[in-house]
Motif scaffolding. Structure first.
Motif, PDB file in Angstrom:
ATOM      1  N   ILE A 194      40.299  55.650  32.306  1.00 33.81           N
ATOM      2  CA  ILE A 194      40.362  54.251  32.722  1.00 33.81           C
ATOM      3  C   ILE A 194      40.843  53.379  31.562  1.00 33.81           C
ATOM      4  N   LEU A 195      40.301  53.642  30.370  1.00 33.55           N
ATOM      5  CA  LEU A 195      40.718  52.880  29.195  1.00 33.55           C
ATOM      6  C   LEU A 195      42.210  53.068  28.922  1.00 33.55           C
ATOM      7  N   GLU A 196      42.676  54.294  29.047  1.00 30.26           N
ATOM      8  CA  GLU A 196      44.095  54.583  28.806  1.00 30.26           C
ATOM      9  C   GLU A 196      44.978  53.810  29.781  1.00 30.26           C
ATOM     10  N   LEU A 197      44.653  53.873  31.069  1.00 28.95           N
ATOM     11  CA  LEU A 197      45.469  53.203  32.073  1.00 28.95           C
ATOM     12  C   LEU A 197      45.390  51.685  31.959  1.00 28.95           C
ATOM     13  N   SER A 198      44.239  51.179  31.525  1.00 26.35           N
ATOM     14  CA  SER A 198      44.060  49.728  31.444  1.00 26.35           C
ATOM     15  C   SER A 198      44.943  49.094  30.377  1.00 26.35           C
ATOM     16  N   GLU A 199      45.501  49.895  29.484  1.00 28.04           N
ATOM     17  CA  GLU A 199      46.388  49.376  28.451  1.00 28.04           C
ATOM     18  C   GLU A 199      47.797  49.108  28.984  1.00 28.04           C
ATOM     19  N   ALA A 200      48.121  49.648  30.147  1.00 28.04           N
ATOM     20  CA  ALA A 200      49.458  49.443  30.721  1.00 28.04           C
ATOM     21  C   ALA A 200      49.605  48.002  31.205  1.00 28.04           C
ATOM     22  N   ASP A 201      50.801  47.465  31.060  1.00 34.87           N
ATOM     23  CA  ASP A 201      51.044  46.074  31.441  1.00 34.87           C
ATOM     24  C   ASP A 201      50.821  45.812  32.930  1.00 34.87           C
ATOM     25  N   HIS A 202      51.053  46.821  33.763  1.00 34.76           N
ATOM     26  CA  HIS A 202      50.966  46.613  35.209  1.00 34.76           C
ATOM     27  C   HIS A 202      49.577  46.919  35.767  1.00 34.76           C
ATOM     28  N   VAL A 203      48.642  47.336  34.909  1.00 32.20           N
ATOM     29  CA  VAL A 203      47.287  47.683  35.359  1.00 32.20           C
ATOM     30  C   VAL A 203      46.279  46.698  34.760  1.00 32.20           C
ATOM     31  N   THR A 204      45.457  46.125  35.627  1.00 36.86           N
ATOM     32  CA  THR A 204      44.401  45.215  35.193  1.00 36.86           C
ATOM     33  C   THR A 204      43.059  45.745  35.672  1.00 36.86           C
ATOM     34  N   VAL A 205      42.168  46.026  34.746  1.00 39.04           N
ATOM     35  CA  VAL A 205      40.839  46.539  35.079  1.00 39.04           C
ATOM     36  C   VAL A 205      39.799  45.510  34.659  1.00 39.04           C
ATOM     37  N   ARG A 206      38.937  45.137  35.587  1.00 46.25           N
ATOM     38  CA  ARG A 206      37.839  44.215  35.297  1.00 46.25           C
ATOM     39  C   ARG A 206      36.524  44.882  35.690  1.00 46.25           C
ATOM     40  N   THR A 257      40.452  36.047  49.825  1.00 47.09           N
ATOM     41  CA  THR A 257      39.445  35.151  49.245  1.00 47.09           C
ATOM     42  C   THR A 257      38.331  35.952  48.594  1.00 47.09           C
ATOM     43  N   LEU A 258      37.908  37.018  49.255  1.00 47.86           N
ATOM     44  CA  LEU A 258      36.839  37.858  48.720  1.00 47.86           C
ATOM     45  C   LEU A 258      37.239  38.456  47.380  1.00 47.86           C
ATOM     46  N   PHE A 259      38.466  38.960  47.286  1.00 46.71           N
ATOM     47  CA  PHE A 259      38.899  39.556  46.023  1.00 46.71           C
ATOM     48  C   PHE A 259      38.873  38.523  44.910  1.00 46.71           C
ATOM     49  N   ARG A 260      39.370  37.342  45.173  1.00 48.83           N
ATOM     50  CA  ARG A 260      39.399  36.312  44.135  1.00 48.83           C
ATOM     51  C   ARG A 260      37.988  35.893  43.720  1.00 48.83           C
ATOM     52  N   ARG A 261      37.045  35.882  44.667  1.00 46.19           N
ATOM     53  CA  ARG A 261      35.660  35.552  44.321  1.00 46.19           C
ATOM     54  C   ARG A 261      35.063  36.623  43.415  1.00 46.19           C
ATOM     55  N   VAL A 262      35.300  37.876  43.753  1.00 47.47           N
ATOM     56  CA  VAL A 262      34.781  38.978  42.935  1.00 47.47           C
ATOM     57  C   VAL A 262      35.456  38.984  41.570  1.00 47.47           C
ATOM     58  N   GLU A 263      36.766  38.764  41.556  1.00 52.39           N
ATOM     59  CA  GLU A 263      37.513  38.723  40.304  1.00 52.39           C
ATOM     60  C   GLU A 263      36.995  37.608  39.394  1.00 52.39           C
ATOM     61  N   ALA A 264      36.655  36.464  39.991  1.00 55.00           N
ATOM     62  CA  ALA A 264      36.238  35.300  39.210  1.00 55.00           C
ATOM     63  C   ALA A 264      34.935  35.540  38.454  1.00 55.00           C
ATOM     64  N   VAL A 265      34.054  36.398  38.976  1.00 56.41           N
ATOM     65  CA  VAL A 265      32.767  36.631  38.311  1.00 56.41           C
ATOM     66  C   VAL A 265      32.785  37.871  37.413  1.00 56.41           C
ATOM     67  N   SER A 266      33.912  38.582  37.384  1.00 55.38           N
ATOM     68  CA  SER A 266      33.994  39.795  36.566  1.00 55.38           C
ATOM     69  C   SER A 266      34.402  39.448  35.134  1.00 55.38           C
ATOM     70  N   LEU A 267      34.237  40.416  34.248  1.00 62.19           N
ATOM     71  CA  LEU A 267      34.642  40.229  32.862  1.00 62.19           C
ATOM     72  C   LEU A 267      36.164  40.201  32.745  1.00 62.19           C
ATOM     73  N   GLU A 268      36.657  39.471  31.775  1.00 61.59           N
ATOM     74  CA  GLU A 268      38.095  39.473  31.502  1.00 61.59           C
ATOM     75  C   GLU A 268      38.534  40.880  31.086  1.00 61.59           C
ATOM     76  N   PRO A 269      39.833  41.205  31.261  1.00 66.56           N
ATOM     77  CA  PRO A 269      40.307  42.568  30.957  1.00 66.56           C
ATOM     78  C   PRO A 269      39.933  43.077  29.569  1.00 66.56           C
ATOM     79  N   GLU A 270      40.072  42.240  28.545  1.00 66.12           N
ATOM     80  CA  GLU A 270      39.759  42.692  27.193  1.00 66.12           C
ATOM     81  C   GLU A 270      38.273  42.985  27.037  1.00 66.12           C
TER      82      GLU A 270
END
Length: 283
Positions: A194-206, A257-270
Protein backbone atom coordinates in the motif's frame (compact mmCIF):
# COMPACT_ATOMS: atom_id res chain seq x y z
CA UNK A 1 -28.99 -12.13 -35.97
CA UNK A 2 -29.54 -14.36 -32.93
CA UNK A 3 -30.59 -12.70 -29.71
CA UNK A 4 -28.13 -12.61 -26.82
CA UNK A 5 -28.72 -15.17 -24.12
CA UNK A 6 -26.59 -13.49 -21.44
CA UNK A 7 -25.93 -9.77 -21.96
CA UNK A 8 -22.98 -8.27 -20.12
CA UNK A 9 -23.42 -5.47 -17.60
CA UNK A 10 -21.99 -3.02 -20.16
CA UNK A 11 -24.57 -4.10 -22.74
CA UNK A 12 -27.29 -3.83 -20.11
CA UNK A 13 -26.17 -0.31 -19.21
CA UNK A 14 -26.39 0.79 -22.84
CA UNK A 15 -29.88 -0.66 -23.03
CA UNK A 16 -30.94 1.09 -19.81
CA UNK A 17 -29.65 4.45 -21.05
CA UNK A 18 -31.54 4.10 -24.35
CA UNK A 19 -34.69 3.30 -22.40
CA UNK A 20 -34.14 6.36 -20.21
CA UNK A 21 -33.73 8.58 -23.27
CA UNK A 22 -36.99 7.28 -24.74
CA UNK A 23 -38.82 7.75 -21.45
CA UNK A 24 -37.48 11.32 -21.19
CA UNK A 25 -38.83 12.00 -24.68
CA UNK A 26 -42.25 10.74 -23.59
CA UNK A 27 -42.43 8.17 -26.37
CA UNK A 28 -43.95 4.70 -26.23
CA UNK A 29 -42.05 1.74 -27.67
CA UNK A 30 -44.27 1.63 -30.75
CA UNK A 31 -43.72 5.35 -31.38
CA UNK A 32 -39.94 4.98 -31.18
CA UNK A 33 -40.16 2.00 -33.54
CA UNK A 34 -42.19 3.98 -36.06
CA UNK A 35 -39.67 6.83 -36.05
CA UNK A 36 -36.86 4.36 -36.70
CA UNK A 37 -38.80 2.30 -39.22
CA UNK A 38 -38.57 -0.95 -37.27
CA UNK A 39 -41.00 -3.08 -35.28
CA UNK A 40 -41.85 -2.43 -31.63
CA UNK A 41 -40.36 -5.82 -30.59
CA UNK A 42 -37.02 -4.72 -32.08
CA UNK A 43 -36.97 -1.66 -29.83
CA UNK A 44 -37.88 -3.86 -26.86
CA UNK A 45 -35.05 -6.25 -27.69
CA UNK A 46 -32.55 -3.38 -27.89
CA UNK A 47 -33.78 -1.97 -24.58
CA UNK A 48 -33.47 -5.40 -22.96
CA UNK A 49 -29.89 -5.77 -24.27
CA UNK A 50 -30.97 -8.87 -26.16
CA UNK A 51 -30.02 -7.21 -29.45
CA UNK A 52 -27.34 -4.71 -30.39
CA UNK A 53 -27.79 -1.40 -32.15
CA UNK A 54 -25.68 0.18 -34.89
CA UNK A 55 -24.19 3.66 -34.64
CA UNK A 56 -26.53 4.90 -37.37
CA UNK A 57 -29.64 3.64 -35.60
CA UNK A 58 -28.44 4.83 -32.19
CA UNK A 59 -27.86 8.35 -33.48
CA UNK A 60 -31.25 8.33 -35.21
CA UNK A 61 -32.88 7.29 -31.95
CA UNK A 62 -31.06 10.05 -30.08
CA UNK A 63 -32.18 12.60 -32.67
CA UNK A 64 -35.77 11.38 -32.47
CA UNK A 65 -35.56 11.61 -28.69
CA UNK A 66 -34.23 15.19 -29.02
CA UNK A 67 -31.32 14.40 -26.70
CA UNK A 68 -29.04 17.48 -26.51
CA UNK A 69 -26.17 15.72 -24.71
CA UNK A 70 -23.66 15.06 -27.50
CA UNK A 71 -21.01 13.71 -25.11
CA UNK A 72 -23.43 11.14 -23.73
CA UNK A 73 -24.51 10.03 -27.21
CA UNK A 74 -20.89 9.71 -28.37
CA UNK A 75 -20.13 7.60 -25.29
CA UNK A 76 -23.15 5.39 -25.97
CA UNK A 77 -21.99 4.94 -29.57
CA UNK A 78 -18.63 3.67 -28.30
CA UNK A 79 -20.44 1.25 -25.98
CA UNK A 80 -22.59 0.01 -28.86
CA UNK A 81 -19.81 -0.45 -31.42
CA UNK A 82 -16.73 -1.50 -29.43
CA UNK A 83 -15.94 -5.14 -30.12
CA UNK A 84 -12.97 -5.47 -27.79
CA UNK A 85 -12.43 -8.95 -26.40
CA UNK A 86 -10.99 -8.26 -22.98
CA UNK A 87 -8.70 -10.48 -20.94
CA UNK A 88 -11.60 -11.25 -18.58
CA UNK A 89 -13.27 -13.31 -21.31
CA UNK A 90 -10.70 -16.03 -20.61
CA UNK A 91 -12.54 -16.57 -17.29
CA UNK A 92 -16.01 -16.93 -18.78
CA UNK A 93 -17.49 -20.20 -17.59
CA UNK A 94 -14.85 -20.33 -14.85
CA UNK A 95 -15.81 -17.39 -12.60
CA UNK A 96 -19.30 -15.95 -12.03
CA UNK A 97 -20.43 -13.51 -14.71
CA UNK A 98 -20.75 -10.58 -12.27
CA UNK A 99 -17.00 -10.61 -11.65
CA UNK A 100 -16.28 -10.54 -15.38
CA UNK A 101 -18.68 -7.61 -15.65
CA UNK A 102 -16.74 -5.85 -12.91
CA UNK A 103 -13.48 -6.39 -14.81
CA UNK A 104 -15.07 -4.98 -17.96
CA UNK A 105 -16.45 -1.98 -16.05
CA UNK A 106 -12.99 -1.24 -14.63
CA UNK A 107 -11.35 -1.61 -18.05
CA UNK A 108 -13.46 1.25 -19.43
CA UNK A 109 -13.34 3.39 -16.26
CA UNK A 110 -12.09 6.98 -16.28
CA UNK A 111 -11.35 6.84 -12.53
CA UNK A 112 -12.19 4.79 -9.45
CA UNK A 113 -12.88 5.60 -5.79
CA UNK A 114 -13.08 3.03 -2.99
CA UNK A 115 -14.17 3.08 0.63
CA UNK A 116 -13.26 -0.01 2.69
CA UNK A 117 -13.60 -0.82 6.38
CA UNK A 118 -12.79 -4.51 6.84
CA UNK A 119 -10.49 -5.47 3.96
CA UNK A 120 -7.72 -3.88 1.95
CA UNK A 121 -9.22 -2.79 -1.40
CA UNK A 122 -8.80 -5.40 -4.12
CA UNK A 123 -6.71 -3.12 -6.35
CA UNK A 124 -4.10 -2.84 -3.57
CA UNK A 125 -4.03 -6.46 -2.42
CA UNK A 126 -0.96 -8.66 -2.65
CA UNK A 127 -1.26 -12.24 -3.91
CA UNK A 128 -0.82 -13.73 -0.44
CA UNK A 129 -3.40 -11.38 1.09
CA UNK A 130 -5.93 -12.22 -1.65
CA UNK A 131 -5.15 -15.93 -1.31
CA UNK A 132 -5.74 -15.84 2.45
CA UNK A 133 -8.98 -13.93 1.96
CA UNK A 134 -10.43 -16.23 -0.71
CA UNK A 135 -9.38 -19.35 1.21
CA UNK A 136 -11.11 -18.13 4.36
CA UNK A 137 -14.32 -16.97 2.67
CA UNK A 138 -14.56 -20.13 0.53
CA UNK A 139 -13.10 -22.97 2.63
CA UNK A 140 -14.69 -25.56 0.34
CA UNK A 141 -12.65 -24.36 -2.66
CA UNK A 142 -9.73 -26.56 -3.72
CA UNK A 143 -6.39 -24.79 -4.07
CA UNK A 144 -6.73 -24.70 -7.87
CA UNK A 145 -10.03 -22.80 -7.59
CA UNK A 146 -8.58 -20.31 -5.12
CA UNK A 147 -5.67 -19.68 -7.48
CA UNK A 148 -8.07 -18.78 -10.31
CA UNK A 149 -9.68 -16.14 -8.11
CA UNK A 150 -6.30 -14.79 -7.03
CA UNK A 151 -5.05 -14.66 -10.61
CA UNK A 152 -8.18 -12.80 -11.72
CA UNK A 153 -7.85 -10.26 -8.90
CA UNK A 154 -4.20 -9.61 -9.71
CA UNK A 155 -5.03 -9.05 -13.40
CA UNK A 156 -7.69 -6.50 -12.43
CA UNK A 157 -4.94 -4.35 -10.93
CA UNK A 158 -3.71 -3.51 -14.42
CA UNK A 159 -5.94 -0.42 -14.43
CA UNK A 160 -3.63 1.30 -11.92
CA UNK A 161 -0.39 -0.39 -12.97
CA UNK A 162 -0.19 -0.11 -16.76
CA UNK A 163 1.60 2.84 -18.44
CA UNK A 164 -1.62 4.88 -18.76
CA UNK A 165 -3.35 4.22 -15.41
CA UNK A 166 -6.63 5.71 -14.25
CA UNK A 167 -6.76 8.03 -11.21
CA UNK A 168 -7.49 5.98 -8.11
CA UNK A 169 -8.58 7.26 -4.68
CA UNK A 170 -9.27 5.06 -1.70
CA UNK A 171 -10.25 5.62 1.91
CA UNK A 172 -9.34 2.72 4.21
CA UNK A 173 -10.35 2.35 7.83
CA UNK A 174 -7.67 1.42 10.35
CA UNK A 175 -9.60 -1.80 11.04
CA UNK A 176 -8.90 -3.05 7.50
CA UNK A 177 -5.21 -2.31 7.94
CA UNK A 178 -4.94 -4.07 11.30
CA UNK A 179 -7.02 -7.20 10.67
CA UNK A 180 -4.60 -10.02 9.83
CA UNK A 181 -6.21 -11.79 6.93
CA UNK A 182 -3.08 -13.92 6.73
CA UNK A 183 -0.03 -14.25 8.97
CA UNK A 184 2.28 -11.51 10.26
CA UNK A 185 4.52 -11.66 7.18
CA UNK A 186 1.49 -11.35 4.88
CA UNK A 187 0.26 -8.34 6.84
CA UNK A 188 3.65 -6.63 6.71
CA UNK A 189 4.04 -7.20 2.98
CA UNK A 190 0.51 -5.96 2.37
CA UNK A 191 1.07 -2.71 4.22
CA UNK A 192 4.36 -2.19 2.40
CA UNK A 193 2.53 -2.69 -0.90
CA UNK A 194 0.00 0.00 0.00
CA UNK A 195 2.83 2.38 0.88
CA UNK A 196 4.56 1.64 -2.42
CA UNK A 197 1.45 2.28 -4.51
CA UNK A 198 0.51 5.39 -2.53
CA UNK A 199 3.67 7.10 -3.81
CA UNK A 200 2.35 7.05 -7.39
CA UNK A 201 0.93 10.33 -8.67
CA UNK A 202 -2.34 8.72 -9.77
CA UNK A 203 -2.98 6.87 -6.48
CA UNK A 204 -4.35 8.59 -3.37
CA UNK A 205 -4.64 6.61 -0.14
CA UNK A 206 -6.34 8.06 2.94
CA UNK A 207 -6.81 6.40 6.33
CA UNK A 208 -9.58 6.74 8.91
CA UNK A 209 -8.09 6.02 12.35
CA UNK A 210 -10.02 4.41 15.21
CA UNK A 211 -9.59 7.53 17.30
CA UNK A 212 -11.78 9.63 15.02
CA UNK A 213 -14.77 11.00 16.95
CA UNK A 214 -18.31 10.85 15.68
CA UNK A 215 -17.73 8.71 12.59
CA UNK A 216 -20.84 6.72 11.71
CA UNK A 217 -20.07 5.57 8.19
CA UNK A 218 -18.55 2.17 8.87
CA UNK A 219 -21.29 0.37 6.95
CA UNK A 220 -20.68 2.30 3.76
CA UNK A 221 -18.10 0.19 1.92
CA UNK A 222 -18.36 0.95 -1.78
CA UNK A 223 -16.66 1.18 -5.16
CA UNK A 224 -17.41 4.19 -7.36
CA UNK A 225 -16.38 3.82 -11.00
CA UNK A 226 -16.29 6.87 -13.26
CA UNK A 227 -17.64 6.46 -16.77
CA UNK A 228 -16.64 8.37 -19.91
CA UNK A 229 -19.29 10.93 -18.87
CA UNK A 230 -20.76 11.39 -15.39
CA UNK A 231 -24.16 10.00 -16.42
CA UNK A 232 -22.43 6.67 -17.07
CA UNK A 233 -20.83 6.40 -13.63
CA UNK A 234 -21.51 3.21 -11.67
CA UNK A 235 -21.49 2.27 -8.00
CA UNK A 236 -20.58 -1.32 -7.13
CA UNK A 237 -21.75 -2.81 -3.84
CA UNK A 238 -21.22 -6.30 -2.47
CA UNK A 239 -24.30 -8.51 -2.72
CA UNK A 240 -24.99 -12.04 -1.46
CA UNK A 241 -24.21 -13.45 -4.91
CA UNK A 242 -21.46 -11.08 -5.97
CA UNK A 243 -21.14 -7.46 -7.14
CA UNK A 244 -24.32 -5.38 -7.56
CA UNK A 245 -24.22 -2.48 -10.04
CA UNK A 246 -26.09 0.75 -9.27
CA UNK A 247 -26.59 3.42 -11.93
CA UNK A 248 -29.68 5.49 -11.02
CA UNK A 249 -28.69 9.17 -10.94
CA UNK A 250 -30.19 9.77 -7.50
CA UNK A 251 -28.14 6.90 -6.07
CA UNK A 252 -24.98 8.02 -7.89
CA UNK A 253 -25.41 11.49 -6.39
CA UNK A 254 -25.87 9.96 -2.93
CA UNK A 255 -22.69 7.93 -3.18
CA UNK A 256 -20.68 10.84 -4.57
CA UNK A 257 -21.73 12.82 -1.51
CA UNK A 258 -20.95 9.88 0.76
CA UNK A 259 -17.43 9.53 -0.62
CA UNK A 260 -16.69 13.21 -0.11
CA UNK A 261 -18.00 13.04 3.47
CA UNK A 262 -15.79 10.06 4.27
CA UNK A 263 -12.83 11.66 2.49
CA UNK A 264 -13.30 14.88 4.47
CA UNK A 265 -12.85 13.15 7.84
CA UNK A 266 -9.90 10.97 6.78
CA UNK A 267 -6.22 11.78 7.20
CA UNK A 268 -4.42 13.63 4.43
CA UNK A 269 -2.36 11.39 2.10
CA UNK A 270 0.98 12.24 3.71
CA UNK A 271 -0.31 11.67 7.23
CA UNK A 272 -1.95 8.47 6.02
CA UNK A 273 1.40 7.16 4.74
CA UNK A 274 2.99 8.01 8.08
CA UNK A 275 0.16 6.18 9.84
CA UNK A 276 0.62 3.04 7.72
CA UNK A 277 4.37 3.19 8.20
CA UNK A 278 3.86 3.13 11.97
CA UNK A 279 1.65 0.05 11.60
CA UNK A 280 4.41 -1.68 9.63
CA UNK A 281 6.90 -0.97 12.41
CA UNK A 282 4.53 -2.56 14.93
CA UNK A 283 4.59 -5.89 13.07
Amino acid sequence: MALRSEPTARQMRLAVELRRLRDSAGLATREAAALLGVSAPQISQIEAALAGVSEKRLRRLAANYACPDAELINALVVMATDRTRGWWEDYRGILPTQFLDLSELEHYASYRRDVDFLHVPGLLQTENYARSLFSYVNPEFPDSEVERWVEHRMKRQIIIEHPDPIPYETVIHEAALRIRTGDRATARTQLARILELSEADHVTVRVIPFELDGFGGAGSTMVYVGGPVSKLDTVVRDGPNGPVFIDAEAQLSRYRTLFRRVEAVSLEPERSRDFIYRLVKEL
